[in-house]
Design an enzyme around this catalytic site. Sequence first.
Site, PDB file in Angstrom:
ATOM      1  N   CYS A 133      27.966 -22.127  17.130  1.00  0.00           N
ATOM      2  CA  CYS A 133      28.371 -20.721  17.093  1.00  0.00           C
ATOM      3  C   CYS A 133      29.578 -20.654  16.176  1.00  0.00           C
ATOM      4  O   CYS A 133      30.346 -21.614  16.078  1.00  0.00           O
ATOM      5  CB  CYS A 133      28.753 -20.252  18.488  1.00  0.00           C
ATOM      6  SG  CYS A 133      29.372 -18.559  18.495  1.00  0.00           S
TER       7      CYS A 133
ATOM      8  N   ARG B 147      15.305  -6.783  18.286  1.00  0.00           N
ATOM      9  CA  ARG B 147      16.705  -6.785  18.727  1.00  0.00           C
ATOM     10  C   ARG B 147      17.166  -5.364  19.075  1.00  0.00           C
ATOM     11  O   ARG B 147      17.858  -5.148  20.071  1.00  0.00           O
ATOM     12  CB  ARG B 147      17.608  -7.385  17.634  1.00  0.00           C
ATOM     13  CG  ARG B 147      19.076  -7.229  17.945  1.00  0.00           C
ATOM     14  CD  ARG B 147      19.970  -7.890  16.929  1.00  0.00           C
ATOM     15  NE  ARG B 147      21.361  -7.530  17.175  1.00  0.00           N
ATOM     16  CZ  ARG B 147      22.389  -7.950  16.448  1.00  0.00           C
ATOM     17  NH1 ARG B 147      22.177  -8.762  15.428  1.00  0.00           N
ATOM     18  NH2 ARG B 147      23.613  -7.575  16.725  1.00  0.00           N
TER      19      ARG B 147
ATOM     20  N   TYR C  13      33.718 -11.857  23.086  1.00  0.00           N
ATOM     21  CA  TYR C  13      32.583 -11.353  23.877  1.00  0.00           C
ATOM     22  C   TYR C  13      32.955 -11.065  25.330  1.00  0.00           C
ATOM     23  O   TYR C  13      32.188 -10.420  26.040  1.00  0.00           O
ATOM     24  CB  TYR C  13      31.401 -12.327  23.815  1.00  0.00           C
ATOM     25  CG  TYR C  13      30.624 -12.188  22.516  1.00  0.00           C
ATOM     26  CD1 TYR C  13      29.453 -11.437  22.455  1.00  0.00           C
ATOM     27  CD2 TYR C  13      31.091 -12.763  21.351  1.00  0.00           C
ATOM     28  CE1 TYR C  13      28.760 -11.279  21.266  1.00  0.00           C
ATOM     29  CE2 TYR C  13      30.417 -12.609  20.149  1.00  0.00           C
ATOM     30  CZ  TYR C  13      29.248 -11.873  20.113  1.00  0.00           C
ATOM     31  OH  TYR C  13      28.561 -11.705  18.938  1.00  0.00           O
TER      32      TYR C  13
ATOM     33  N   ASN D 102      20.163 -17.303  18.385  1.00  0.00           N
ATOM     34  CA  ASN D 102      20.736 -16.756  19.616  1.00  0.00           C
ATOM     35  C   ASN D 102      19.680 -16.482  20.678  1.00  0.00           C
ATOM     36  O   ASN D 102      18.540 -16.247  20.335  1.00  0.00           O
ATOM     37  CB  ASN D 102      21.453 -15.440  19.291  1.00  0.00           C
ATOM     38  CG  ASN D 102      22.898 -15.669  18.918  1.00  0.00           C
ATOM     39  OD1 ASN D 102      23.527 -16.575  19.424  1.00  0.00           O
ATOM     40  ND2 ASN D 102      23.414 -14.820  18.036  1.00  0.00           N
TER      41      ASN D 102
HETATM   42  C1  G6P Z   1      29.091 -13.517  15.957  1.00  0.00           C
HETATM   43  C2  G6P Z   1      28.295 -14.269  16.976  1.00  0.00           C
HETATM   44  C3  G6P Z   1      26.935 -14.675  16.522  1.00  0.00           C
HETATM   45  C4  G6P Z   1      26.247 -13.523  15.828  1.00  0.00           C
HETATM   46  C5  G6P Z   1      27.107 -13.031  14.688  1.00  0.00           C
HETATM   47  C6  G6P Z   1      26.496 -11.861  13.970  1.00  0.00           C
HETATM   48  O1  G6P Z   1      29.813 -14.333  15.131  1.00  0.00           O
HETATM   49  O2  G6P Z   1      28.967 -15.386  17.456  1.00  0.00           O
HETATM   50  O3  G6P Z   1      26.196 -15.082  17.636  1.00  0.00           O
HETATM   51  O4  G6P Z   1      24.994 -13.928  15.353  1.00  0.00           O
HETATM   52  O5  G6P Z   1      28.349 -12.624  15.188  1.00  0.00           O
HETATM   53  O6  G6P Z   1      26.365 -10.786  14.846  1.00  0.00           O
HETATM   54  P1  G6P Z   1      25.742  -9.415  14.348  1.00  0.00           P
HETATM   55  O7  G6P Z   1      25.879  -8.509  15.521  1.00  0.00           O
HETATM   56  O8  G6P Z   1      26.538  -9.008  13.173  1.00  0.00           O
HETATM   57  O9  G6P Z   1      24.304  -9.712  14.005  1.00  0.00           O
END
Ligand code: G6P
Length: 436
Positions: A172, A97, A254, A151
Amino acid sequence: MMKISGVRIVIVGGGSSYTPELVMGLLEAQRLSVDTLTLVDVPAGQEKMDIVAHFCRRLIKKAGSAIRLETTYDRKGALAQADFVLTQFRVGGLAARAQDERIPLRYGAVGQETVGAGGFAKALRTIPVALELAKELETVNPNAWLINFTNPSGMVTQALLRHTAIRSIGLCNVPITIARTIAKALAVDPEAVSLDMFGLNHLSFVRGIYVNGQNITSLVLEFLKNPQTAVANIPDQQWNAEVIGALGMVPNPYLQYYWNPGEMVQRQRQEVEAGRGTRADIVMKVEQELFADYRNPEQVTLPEALMRRGGAYYSAVAVMLIESLALNQRQEIIVNVRNGQALPELPEDSVVEVPAMVDGRGAIPLTCGPMPASVRGLIQHVKAYEELTIDAAVTGSRQTALAALMNNPLVPSEEVARYILRDILQEHAAWLPQFA
Ligand code: G6P
């Protein structure tokens, strides 16, 4: 046959730092009775899965629950026994990632886990693994439900529905987070709030807000337009009053990547230059703390560090969905589902994020169209990109992959698209055998 109670749940990516929160959600579930919870992971994740499993057993014991928690590396064997399969695996882990986030930044493009070129890279790595798993499920247990959190959730769910016959729903936490935030601000029961929300995962818009059936949209929009209240009360909703006024809707947080890419790139670069790294680097540090807490035999509650991990209310929405499906208890839930006629300007077999009526039969999307012209083009544009990305992930075609990236609104030019694709295929080669 789906059981009415005593459901068997399998979590793929069971060693994830998110698992304890999910277990807590299941322990607190009012109507659902869970018989067995099986954590599945890859052998490389053994240490994490063992720590998570021991911690979750402590949570279960403290709650006085009879849930049996098992761990295994035999994915197929576990899938064969499941009523519900929850997928939350991360191909390549957080290290991959971090790379997804850094590659686009080199060329001045947004580096993010789910949107832009970062989300594209993650989709290429993830979709083949999700399909392999789904095909196993198709063979050994075609009636089980697959609830996908991995994701990019919308694209992974679309790939599952398009390329396999399994029953799958994507989730989500953003929609439930918005609904719960509004419920908190108004001090009303969370179940009293319902949202008229439409779009794609991480590209959605709240068009209507209802409390016990009463339309309070204009009240909330006025509240958000007021800088005194908006920033303090609704996290990530720091929209300019004129933007809210122009749309007459509340955008998914987003959207800041689509509408302010320059500013987002600048912020991301500053973080990297200051040594804090990308979001993945920060998450890795939070996870170190979390796993230290999970490992502590005295720890019998969810640790404070979980609040910094992200993904608020993720377990709440998962439990709601499982309850509806398992108990045939009809509820409206915002999910990622096959479009059909919900948004008439998008292909029927594409996956959209909309409210759906969920019961034992599955999720039936509510009609949400037509989409307002103010956001229709962006949604259609991104859906075309998603379709090309799924094709590229499945076929391993470089041409399709380049066409996909060129269709991503966060990739500024065809030249940048070519450079980013080159770097992704080189640096992630170990995770992208379909392109070899
Ligand atoms: C949000 C998104 C998710 C994501 C989560 C954690 O709620 O909707 O898709 O996995 O945040 O994101 P992070 O950047 O903290 O891993």
